[in-house]
Design an enzyme around this catalytic site. Sequence first.
Site, PDB file in Angstrom:
ATOM      1  N   LYS A 211      30.981  80.940  49.701  1.00  0.00           N
ATOM      2  CA  LYS A 211      31.664  79.673  49.452  1.00  0.00           C
ATOM      3  C   LYS A 211      31.230  78.705  50.533  1.00  0.00           C
ATOM      4  CE  LYS A 211      35.700  77.047  50.079  1.00  0.00           C
ATOM      5  NZ  LYS A 211      34.739  75.965  50.224  1.00  0.00           N
ATOM      6  N   GLY A 264      35.719  78.804  60.514  1.00  0.00           N
ATOM      7  CA  GLY A 264      36.482  77.607  60.192  1.00  0.00           C
ATOM      8  C   GLY A 264      37.677  77.526  61.112  1.00  0.00           C
ATOM      9  N   SER A 265      38.719  76.871  60.649  1.00  0.00           N
ATOM     10  CA  SER A 265      39.847  76.636  61.553  1.00  0.00           C
ATOM     11  C   SER A 265      40.747  77.866  61.657  1.00  0.00           C
ATOM     12  CB  SER A 265      40.649  75.428  61.083  1.00  0.00           C
ATOM     13  OG  SER A 265      41.123  75.667  59.785  1.00  0.00           O
ATOM     14  N   THR A 266      41.480  77.910  62.752  1.00  0.00           N
ATOM     15  CA  THR A 266      42.385  79.032  63.010  1.00  0.00           C
ATOM     16  C   THR A 266      43.472  79.110  61.939  1.00  0.00           C
ATOM     17  OG1 THR A 266      41.935  78.834  65.356  1.00  0.00           O
ATOM     18  CG2 THR A 266      43.972  79.970  64.766  1.00  0.00           C
ATOM     19  N   GLY A 267      44.016  77.961  61.550  1.00  0.00           N
ATOM     20  CA  GLY A 267      45.091  77.944  60.553  1.00  0.00           C
ATOM     21  C   GLY A 267      44.649  78.569  59.243  1.00  0.00           C
ATOM     22  N   VAL A 268      43.448  78.214  58.804  1.00  0.00           N
ATOM     23  CA  VAL A 268      42.957  78.754  57.529  1.00  0.00           C
ATOM     24  C   VAL A 268      42.714  80.261  57.652  1.00  0.00           C
ATOM     25  CG1 VAL A 268      41.022  78.732  55.892  1.00  0.00           C
ATOM     26  CG2 VAL A 268      42.018  76.575  56.657  1.00  0.00           C
ATOM     27  N   GLU A 292      35.375  83.514  62.998  1.00  0.00           N
ATOM     28  CA  GLU A 292      35.133  82.681  64.182  1.00  0.00           C
ATOM     29  C   GLU A 292      35.889  81.395  63.923  1.00  0.00           C
ATOM     30  OE1 GLU A 292      33.979  83.716  66.881  1.00  0.00           O
ATOM     31  OE2 GLU A 292      33.270  85.621  66.082  1.00  0.00           O
ATOM     32  N   CYS A 326      32.455  73.630  67.319  1.00  0.00           N
ATOM     33  CA  CYS A 326      33.578  74.464  67.753  1.00  0.00           C
ATOM     34  C   CYS A 326      33.550  74.611  69.266  1.00  0.00           C
ATOM     35  CB  CYS A 326      33.488  75.820  67.084  1.00  0.00           C
ATOM     36  SG  CYS A 326      31.868  76.537  67.254  1.00  0.00           S
ATOM     37  N   GLU A 424      43.312  71.544  69.257  1.00  0.00           N
ATOM     38  CA  GLU A 424      41.946  71.245  68.829  1.00  0.00           C
ATOM     39  C   GLU A 424      41.983  69.932  68.026  1.00  0.00           C
ATOM     40  OE1 GLU A 424      39.918  73.541  65.631  1.00  0.00           O
ATOM     41  OE2 GLU A 424      38.216  73.617  67.008  1.00  0.00           O
TER      42      GLU A 424
HETATM   43  P1  NAD Z   1      38.300  74.630  57.593  1.00  0.00           P
HETATM   44  O1  NAD Z   1      39.102  75.724  58.161  1.00  0.00           O
HETATM   45  O2  NAD Z   1      38.993  73.434  57.076  1.00  0.00           O
HETATM   46  O3  NAD Z   1      37.415  75.185  56.379  1.00  0.00           O
HETATM   47  C1  NAD Z   1      36.550  76.296  56.528  1.00  0.00           C
HETATM   48  C2  NAD Z   1      36.257  76.861  55.143  1.00  0.00           C
HETATM   49  O4  NAD Z   1      37.447  77.472  54.629  1.00  0.00           O
HETATM   50  C3  NAD Z   1      35.856  75.799  54.132  1.00  0.00           C
HETATM   51  O5  NAD Z   1      34.849  76.306  53.293  1.00  0.00           O
HETATM   52  C4  NAD Z   1      37.141  75.570  53.369  1.00  0.00           C
HETATM   53  O6  NAD Z   1      36.937  75.057  52.064  1.00  0.00           O
HETATM   54  C5  NAD Z   1      37.706  76.976  53.324  1.00  0.00           C
HETATM   55  N1  NAD Z   1      39.155  77.073  53.096  1.00  0.00           N
HETATM   56  C6  NAD Z   1      40.108  76.147  53.365  1.00  0.00           C
HETATM   57  N2  NAD Z   1      41.330  76.650  53.058  1.00  0.00           N
HETATM   58  C7  NAD Z   1      41.136  77.905  52.594  1.00  0.00           C
HETATM   59  C8  NAD Z   1      42.001  78.949  52.138  1.00  0.00           C
HETATM   60  N3  NAD Z   1      43.324  78.789  52.113  1.00  0.00           N
HETATM   61  N4  NAD Z   1      41.463  80.114  51.742  1.00  0.00           N
HETATM   62  C9  NAD Z   1      40.135  80.317  51.797  1.00  0.00           C
HETATM   63  N5  NAD Z   1      39.257  79.369  52.228  1.00  0.00           N
HETATM   64  C10 NAD Z   1      39.755  78.186  52.622  1.00  0.00           C
HETATM   65  O7  NAD Z   1      37.219  74.226  58.718  1.00  0.00           O
HETATM   66  P2  NAD Z   1      36.158  73.038  58.719  1.00  0.00           P
HETATM   67  O8  NAD Z   1      36.881  71.745  58.850  1.00  0.00           O
HETATM   68  O9  NAD Z   1      35.167  73.194  57.638  1.00  0.00           O
HETATM   69  O10 NAD Z   1      35.402  73.366  60.099  1.00  0.00           O
HETATM   70  C11 NAD Z   1      35.948  73.028  61.326  1.00  0.00           C
HETATM   71  C12 NAD Z   1      36.659  74.196  61.975  1.00  0.00           C
HETATM   72  O11 NAD Z   1      35.780  75.302  62.081  1.00  0.00           O
HETATM   73  C13 NAD Z   1      37.103  73.909  63.396  1.00  0.00           C
HETATM   74  O12 NAD Z   1      38.381  74.453  63.597  1.00  0.00           O
HETATM   75  C14 NAD Z   1      36.072  74.626  64.249  1.00  0.00           C
HETATM   76  O13 NAD Z   1      36.508  74.982  65.539  1.00  0.00           O
HETATM   77  C15 NAD Z   1      35.783  75.811  63.408  1.00  0.00           C
HETATM   78  N6  NAD Z   1      34.480  76.382  63.723  1.00  0.00           N
HETATM   79  C16 NAD Z   1      34.445  77.506  64.502  1.00  0.00           C
HETATM   80  C17 NAD Z   1      33.232  78.062  64.860  1.00  0.00           C
HETATM   81  C18 NAD Z   1      33.171  79.289  65.734  1.00  0.00           C
HETATM   82  O14 NAD Z   1      32.107  79.878  65.855  1.00  0.00           O
HETATM   83  N7  NAD Z   1      34.267  79.688  66.354  1.00  0.00           N
HETATM   84  C19 NAD Z   1      32.046  77.473  64.420  1.00  0.00           C
HETATM   85  C20 NAD Z   1      32.118  76.347  63.612  1.00  0.00           C
HETATM   86  C21 NAD Z   1      33.342  75.810  63.271  1.00  0.00           C
END
Ligand code: NAD
Length: 540
Positions: A211, A264-268, A292, A326, A424
């Site tokens: 995805k 992606g984000s911690t919350g998700v 991550e 990130c 963040e």
């Molecule tokens: P996001 O969490 O909004 O989305 C990440 C992915 O999850 C997207 O594809 C999104 O469509 C999907 N998603 C959203 N809700 C979902 C759910 N309920 N179930 C399944 N999938 C879902 O993050 P973003 O805005 O795309 O990226 C930014 C975030 O990513 C920041 O918090 C950043 O710190 C983090 N990040 C971390 C690293 C790392 O290596 N630690 C690297 C890059 C980005």
Amino acid sequence: MNTIYSFPQPENEKVQTYEKGSPEREKIQAALTEIRDIVMEVPVIIDGEPVYTDDVMEITAPHDNKKVIARVHMAGKKEIEAAIESALKAKESWMRLPCDHRAAIFNRAAQLLSEKYRYQINAANMVCQSKIVHQAEIDAACELIDFLRFNTYFMSTIYSQQPNRTVSSVNRMEYRPVEGVILAIAPFNFTAIGGNLCTSPALMGNTVLWKPSEYAILSSYMFMQILMEAGLPAGVINFVPCAGPNLTDTAIKSGHLGGIHFTGSTGVFNTIWKQVANGIDGLKEYPRMVGETGGKDFLFAHTSCDRKALITALIRGAFEYQGQKCSACSRAYIPQSVYDEIKDELIEKVESIRMGSPEDFSNFMCAVIHQRSYNNIKGYIDRAKASDEAEIIAGGVCDDSKGWFVRPTIIRAKTPYYESMVNEIFGPVLTVYVYDDEKLDETLAICNETSPYALTGSVFASDRFVIEKMLKALTYAAGNIYVNDKTTGAVVGQQPFGGGRKSGTNDKAGSHLNLMRWVTARTITENYNPPVDHTYPHMA
Ligand code: NAD
């Protein structure tokens, strides 16, 4: 047949400079011209075939937010189920294919990226994710190429780890892929991350539903096409843009979820983890959860630090790619005496940063990714303007008339627990806390426990005893920590990447540790001389 292959450690892909007059500058400009007026129709790809659905999401360029650049066909439940079926069907022959053939496909994809498609994918990255050419080059070209090449090498180091044997029995480890399908769920900010999330499990013999982030769709779709051109068999990676919760829900209900490779984000990630936990009874195996996630990355300076290097690390670390890494530096702890010395130069340099379209090569920054992000960042800036606990010392200007533009902003926080020192923000906002020169130990303790995250950090000092003290005080504050360097810029094969606490499971992308999560080993023991009497000598 009958060959033990060795995979040499590769070299990192060379970063091109795109200087005026260079051949690469001409090529990227041609690629940008080619892509400029295209509205890309992006299908779902299941079993190697495009699927166009009625649920279409329009994506605009962040720096030109009325201009549609892609129409993404979103998978619904029906398409996700078909993709799971396709992945399960592809699994048996894919996992049995000798590993050198699997490696060959990903190495060929690296070659295609390095030569044939370098400028197209960089241009797609620039337009869709709003990156200046240097940021696109280190992401969609170099880091993705490095992931593909280094992972094949790491794969071979895993396969070659074998247990001891004796003259009468032989033991071996068979590194099977996990049993179910893997979901690769990607963020918007790095094309290379999306590419690694789906290919690293596939390299180890798994089959995947990828995805991508809709906000990185142009370069992600292009990479999927490159994988197919490189010979990826149908069903090994299915390309499934969709609403995230639909994907996880359908995969859990199928019972065939083998793992989730998330960035992606911690919350998700927390939401996904809970969803998996609730569905655990129906799953055939405990899925691998690799995530991550967010960061609140710090720079901690000491009075003995080099002032010029500090200013550069703050600016590059905090504002490159609009602070949407990130690893971006988003809080800094600076001793009062150092702050007094660097303040004017730091502010002057930040105010002189050029910002605009990625097509103007003199820019250092472009727009933030989308309206939600713009509103969130602007909220922090507006609250800082109104607060008694904070003062904006640079930037603070937001303008969405043409694109989602936020000027690089520095907030000076009067308390180390001010909200922008803790949360963040994921935008071009750096918060500085100025500490009393004499209060190094107390301030290190505050830095360690202020935020729930522990992704990256950096310490600036020339006194070796102080460097050692800082590294010790911040032992668990970051998974990647730099000494006298910025918090960003990890390179595959050099700085395996990932953090602890609420920054993720720390499975170190760009190393063998990540690939280990995508195998479930079987130990096979063969006895050449099995005992034929159940008694022991002492019994006679
Ligand atoms: P996001 O969490 O909004 O989305 C990440 C992915 O999850 C997207 O594809 C999104 O469509 C999907 N998603 C959203 N809700 C979902 C759910 N309920 N179930 C399944 N999938 C879902 O993050 P973003 O805005 O795309 O990226 C930014 C975030 O990513 C920041 O918090 C950043 O710190 C983090 N990040 C971390 C690293 C790392 O290596 N630690 C690297 C890059 C980005």
